[in-house]
Scaffold this motif. Structure first.
Motif, PDB file in Angstrom:
ATOM      1  N   ALA A 122       0.833  -1.207   0.000  1.00 51.86           N
ATOM      2  CA  ALA A 122       0.000   0.000   0.000  1.00 51.86           C
ATOM      3  C   ALA A 122       0.867   1.256   0.000  1.00 51.86           C
ATOM      4  O   ALA A 122       0.549   2.245  -0.675  1.00 51.86           O
ATOM      5  CB  ALA A 122      -0.942   0.008   1.195  1.00 51.86           C
ATOM      6  N   ILE A 123       1.966   1.214   0.732  1.00 54.67           N
ATOM      7  CA  ILE A 123       2.881   2.359   0.758  1.00 54.67           C
ATOM      8  C   ILE A 123       3.502   2.530  -0.627  1.00 54.67           C
ATOM      9  O   ILE A 123       3.546   3.635  -1.176  1.00 54.67           O
ATOM     10  CB  ILE A 123       3.957   2.183   1.847  1.00 54.67           C
ATOM     11  N   ARG A 124       3.948   1.431  -1.218  1.00 52.13           N
ATOM     12  CA  ARG A 124       4.529   1.490  -2.562  1.00 52.13           C
ATOM     13  C   ARG A 124       3.493   2.012  -3.560  1.00 52.13           C
ATOM     14  O   ARG A 124       3.813   2.847  -4.403  1.00 52.13           O
ATOM     15  CB  ARG A 124       5.027   0.120  -3.002  1.00 52.13           C
ATOM     16  N   ALA A 125       2.273   1.530  -3.480  1.00 54.07           N
ATOM     17  CA  ALA A 125       1.227   1.957  -4.417  1.00 54.07           C
ATOM     18  C   ALA A 125       0.982   3.459  -4.322  1.00 54.07           C
ATOM     19  O   ALA A 125       0.806   4.126  -5.342  1.00 54.07           O
ATOM     20  CB  ALA A 125      -0.068   1.186  -4.157  1.00 54.07           C
ATOM     21  N   ALA A 126       0.983   3.997  -3.113  1.00 59.12           N
ATOM     22  CA  ALA A 126       0.776   5.440  -2.952  1.00 59.12           C
ATOM     23  C   ALA A 126       1.932   6.229  -3.578  1.00 59.12           C
ATOM     24  O   ALA A 126       1.711   7.238  -4.243  1.00 59.12           O
ATOM     25  CB  ALA A 126       0.624   5.789  -1.469  1.00 59.12           C
ATOM     26  N   ILE A 127       3.149   5.751  -3.388  1.00 61.50           N
ATOM     27  CA  ILE A 127       4.314   6.430  -3.949  1.00 61.50           C
ATOM     28  C   ILE A 127       4.309   6.343  -5.475  1.00 61.50           C
ATOM     29  O   ILE A 127       4.691   7.287  -6.162  1.00 61.50           O
ATOM     30  CB  ILE A 127       5.614   5.841  -3.359  1.00 61.50           C
ATOM     31  N   HIS A 128       3.862   5.227  -6.010  1.00 56.30           N
ATOM     32  CA  HIS A 128       3.889   4.985  -7.462  1.00 56.30           C
ATOM     33  C   HIS A 128       2.610   5.424  -8.173  1.00 56.30           C
ATOM     34  O   HIS A 128       2.506   5.235  -9.393  1.00 56.30           O
ATOM     35  CB  HIS A 128       4.132   3.497  -7.729  1.00 56.30           C
ATOM     36  N   GLU A 129       1.675   6.036  -7.446  1.00 54.06           N
ATOM     37  CA  GLU A 129       0.411   6.437  -8.068  1.00 54.06           C
ATOM     38  C   GLU A 129       0.663   7.330  -9.284  1.00 54.06           C
ATOM     39  O   GLU A 129       1.439   8.289  -9.238  1.00 54.06           O
ATOM     40  CB  GLU A 129      -0.455   7.187  -7.053  1.00 54.06           C
ATOM     41  N   GLY A 130       0.027   6.987 -10.407  1.00 50.43           N
ATOM     42  CA  GLY A 130       0.153   7.766 -11.635  1.00 50.43           C
ATOM     43  C   GLY A 130       1.419   7.496 -12.425  1.00 50.43           C
ATOM     44  O   GLY A 130       1.678   8.166 -13.422  1.00 50.43           O
ATOM     45  N   ILE A 131       2.211   6.534 -11.985  1.00 57.47           N
ATOM     46  CA  ILE A 131       3.458   6.184 -12.679  1.00 57.47           C
ATOM     47  C   ILE A 131       3.332   4.743 -13.149  1.00 57.47           C
ATOM     48  O   ILE A 131       3.207   3.829 -12.328  1.00 57.47           O
ATOM     49  CB  ILE A 131       4.675   6.308 -11.736  1.00 57.47           C
ATOM     50  N   ASP A 132       3.360   4.535 -14.454  1.00 53.36           N
ATOM     51  CA  ASP A 132       3.241   3.152 -14.917  1.00 53.36           C
ATOM     52  C   ASP A 132       4.586   2.441 -14.768  1.00 53.36           C
ATOM     53  O   ASP A 132       5.639   3.066 -14.617  1.00 53.36           O
ATOM     54  CB  ASP A 132       2.673   3.057 -16.341  1.00 53.36           C
ATOM     55  N   ASP A 133       4.537   1.124 -14.763  1.00 53.34           N
ATOM     56  CA  ASP A 133       5.734   0.321 -14.524  1.00 53.34           C
ATOM     57  C   ASP A 133       6.819   0.586 -15.565  1.00 53.34           C
ATOM     58  O   ASP A 133       8.009   0.569 -15.247  1.00 53.34           O
ATOM     59  CB  ASP A 133       5.384  -1.167 -14.475  1.00 53.34           C
ATOM     60  N   ALA A 134       6.431   0.820 -16.809  1.00 54.64           N
ATOM     61  CA  ALA A 134       7.422   1.081 -17.857  1.00 54.64           C
ATOM     62  C   ALA A 134       8.190   2.372 -17.574  1.00 54.64           C
ATOM     63  O   ALA A 134       9.422   2.414 -17.717  1.00 54.64           O
ATOM     64  CB  ALA A 134       6.749   1.142 -19.224  1.00 54.64           C
ATOM     65  N   ASP A 135       7.480   3.434 -17.175  1.00 52.61           N
ATOM     66  CA  ASP A 135       8.151   4.694 -16.842  1.00 52.61           C
ATOM     67  C   ASP A 135       9.058   4.514 -15.622  1.00 52.61           C
ATOM     68  O   ASP A 135      10.177   5.047 -15.578  1.00 52.61           O
ATOM     69  CB  ASP A 135       7.142   5.803 -16.565  1.00 52.61           C
TER      70      ASP A 135
END
Length: 154
Positions: A122-135
């Motif tokens: 959940a912490i990772r998801a919040a940090i990565h919100e709006g960033i796709d895995d490729a970017d």
């Protein structure tokens, strides 16, 4: 008040060390705040992880504070006090200490480690919100290349 660069040309002139330093501090602060909301600290989690045979420790063998400091030297922050952190975990019953000063994770500590680990996605998801895995992968590749360009292993 300064304005944020918006064009690729403007972004390309930003000093990498400055931007990565800001990112590092922001991500660490965010992560630690989310963990504190759950009643634990990042160094507590790291101690449990490094002592658990179900996580970082290959064999679950106890370790002294200096051994743990060495094992965590690449990610400990100057303000992290492993002695005080270990004392808190000893008081909680998540660690024990043997006669040689080695810390060992207890059954309760292993249960706590597993529970604390459940919050990481959940912490990772919040940090990565709006960033796709490729970017994200591209960013990591670019940063690793920059690290290699400075003569350090990435």
């Amino acid at each position: 008040m300064s304005t944020q660069p918006t064009s690729d040309a403007e972004l390309a002139t930003q000093p990498a060390a400055y931007v990565t330093g800001l990112a590092h501090d922001a991500i660490i602060s965010f992560t630690r705040a989310r963990q504190a909301e759950r009643g634990f600290t990042q160094p507590q989690f790291w101690l449990l992880r490094n002592l658990s045979k179900n996580d970082i420790s290959p064999d679950g063998h106890g370790m002294t504070i200096p051994e743990l400091q060495h094992a965590m030297s690449t990610y400990l922050r100057p303000e992290d006090d492993l002695t005080a952190t270990a004392e808190t975990l000893l008081e909680r019953g998540w660690l024990t200490r043997d006669g040689e000063g080695r810390l060992w994770i207890t059954t309760a500590g292993e249960e706590a480690r597993a529970e604390l680990k459940r919050h990481a996605p959940a912490i990772r998801a919040a940090i990565h919100e709006g960033i796709d895995d490729a970017d994200y992968a591209t960013t990591v590749r670019v940063l690793r290349r920059m690290i290699r360009n400075t003569g350090h292993p990435a």
